[in-house]
Scaffold this active site. Structure first.
Site, short mmCIF file in Angstrom:
data_model
loop_
_atom_site.label_atom_id
_atom_site.label_comp_id
_atom_site.label_asym_id
_atom_site.label_seq_id
_atom_site.Cartn_x
_atom_site.Cartn_y
_atom_site.Cartn_z
N THR A 40 0.93 -1.07 0.07
CA THR A 40 0.05 -0.09 0.30
C THR A 40 0.88 1.27 -0.05
O THR A 40 0.63 2.31 -0.25
CB THR A 40 -1.29 0.46 1.04
OG1 THR A 40 -1.76 -0.96 0.71
CG2 THR A 40 -1.74 1.44 1.61
N CYS A 58 -8.29 -6.76 2.12
CA CYS A 58 -8.90 -4.88 2.93
C CYS A 58 -9.87 -4.27 2.89
O CYS A 58 -9.88 -3.58 2.93
CB CYS A 58 -7.44 -4.11 1.56
SG CYS A 58 -5.82 -4.71 1.67
#
Length: 393
Positions: A72, A325
């Site tokens: 990320t 996520c």
């Protein structure tokens, strides 16, 4: 004990990785930036070794690897940093509707600050139309961000063909390869990728560490840093390096480099075993392509059963409805929606993802649990009873 079939969410740390990491939590605790004594030199050498191992895995030079806290952060550094660095050349970014939220949410942020983003659609297999990609490229396009392998369906994009198109138009090609590195042969020069994000915990390394490959020649990719303070990692990412994590990532890369091909074949055979058993159940179908996908992933729609209810009904099997996520979301998968699945089918879809420690016995036991849970839940569903009556099942 539950059978773990959620390897795309995270993988267990390989014991060989753990063994190599352990000394760096104790006696080898130096800061890799402390270059005035033996403790720092020892840490610096360990980081250098890890960088070399990762470079060997993806076919680049060690100095082209930037360590981060994970994929990320790598994606944010690439997207935001390239958008900032190349603002004078253009403000247009192209990506795909089925990207991970780390890409989509970052692109949404860039749109809010004035960048223009094109989201390419996909077909029922999750693939983009290369002609649509070429048509979307303009003189103001600075970056194309396309994931190598989808985290939910396993769809693998034709990166070499994509790179040829992007190169002709003078843009930079960035790829979220989080699910591909360690599972598929990934060679950045052969694929033509200019920036590539990856994470340790998807390939049997520790959580909290990852990296970003940045091409240094033809073209030279230099995103502006998003973290400041010390100028670590050639100025791209400031902050004290996570030496134990980096050591683990390096060891995981070394293991993957030697085991990718046999593991891919083994896991594909287990995936086929799972699908062979479950596709005999009426109303079960595969989401995604039959061939161009990760060897360890099977995304199945199981009609007349809500996926969340099925997961709760078979606690002996650890699976998911999609990306870890976005697991708190009550919306159906944006990936499956983009592929054209009706909401009912998307809500009924489960991702099975296998890994290094999955066995044939695991698959046999897991499929028995799944089939039993489907049968119990469908008996409570009047729509299924009507379907059975109408079709003589």
């Amino acid at each position: 004990m539950a059978i773990y079939l959620d390897y795309n969410a995270t993988t267990p740390v390989d014991p060989r990785v753990m063994e190599e990491m352990l000394p760096f939590f104790g006696e080898m605790y130096g800061n890799a930036a402390s270059r005035t004594h033996a403790f720092g030199w020892q840490a610096e050498e360990a980081v250098k070794t890890a960088r070399k191992r990762i470079a060997e895995l993806i076919g680049c030079r060690p100095e082209e690897i930037v360590f981060t806290s994970g994929a990320t952060e790598s994606i944010n550094l690439a997207l935001k940093g390239i958008a900032d660095a190349y603002a004078a050349q253009g403000n247009h970014i192209i990506t795909v509707a089925t990207e991970h939220k780390a890409v989509l949410d970052t692109c949404a942020h860039l749109e809010k600050i004035g960048k223009r983003v094109t989201y390419l659609p996909v077909d029922a297999q999750g693939q983009i139309d290369l002609a649509e990609l070429e048509a979307a490229l303009t003189a103001s396009t600075i970056l194309v961000a396309i994931m190598m392998a989808n985290n939910e369906t396993g769809t693998v994009h034709p990166m070499t063909e994509i790179a040829e198109i992007v190169y002709r138009h003078g843009a930079i090609l960035m790829s979220d390869a989080t699910q591909a590195v360690g599972k598929l042969p990934v060679r950045v020069d052969d694929l033509g990728i200019d920036a590539l994000a990856f994470s340790a915990h998807k390939m049997y390394g520790p959580k909290g560490v990852g990296g970003l490959y940045l091409r240094r020649r033809h073209p030279r990719v230099r995103p502006l840093p998003q973290l400041h303070g010390g100028g670590h990692e050639l100025g791209f990412r400031s902050g004290t390096l996570n030496v134990p994590g980096i050591v683990g990532l390096g060891k995981a890369a070394e293991i993957a480099r030697t085991e990718i091909e046999p593991e891919a074949k083994r896991q594909a055979a287990l995936r086929d075993q799972l699908e062979h058993a479950l596709l005999h159940v009426p109303g079960v179908s595969v989401n995604g392509p039959p061939d161009n996908r990760l060897p360890n992933v099977s995304n199945l729609s199981i009609r007349y059963v809500e996926a969340d209810a099925l997961i709760m009904a078979m606690r002996e099997v650890a699976v998911s409805t999609g990306s870890a996520c976005t697991s708190a979301s009550i919306e159906p998968s944006h990936v499956l929606r983009a592929m054209g699945l009706p909401d009912d089918d998307a809500y009924a879809s489960i991702r099975f993802s296998l890994g290094r420690f999955t066995t044939a016995e695991d698959i046999e036991i897991a499929t028995q649990h799944v089939i039993h849970a489907i049968d119990r839940l469908r008996k409570l569903n009047p729509e299924w009873q009507n379907f059975v009556a109408q079709n003589g099942i």
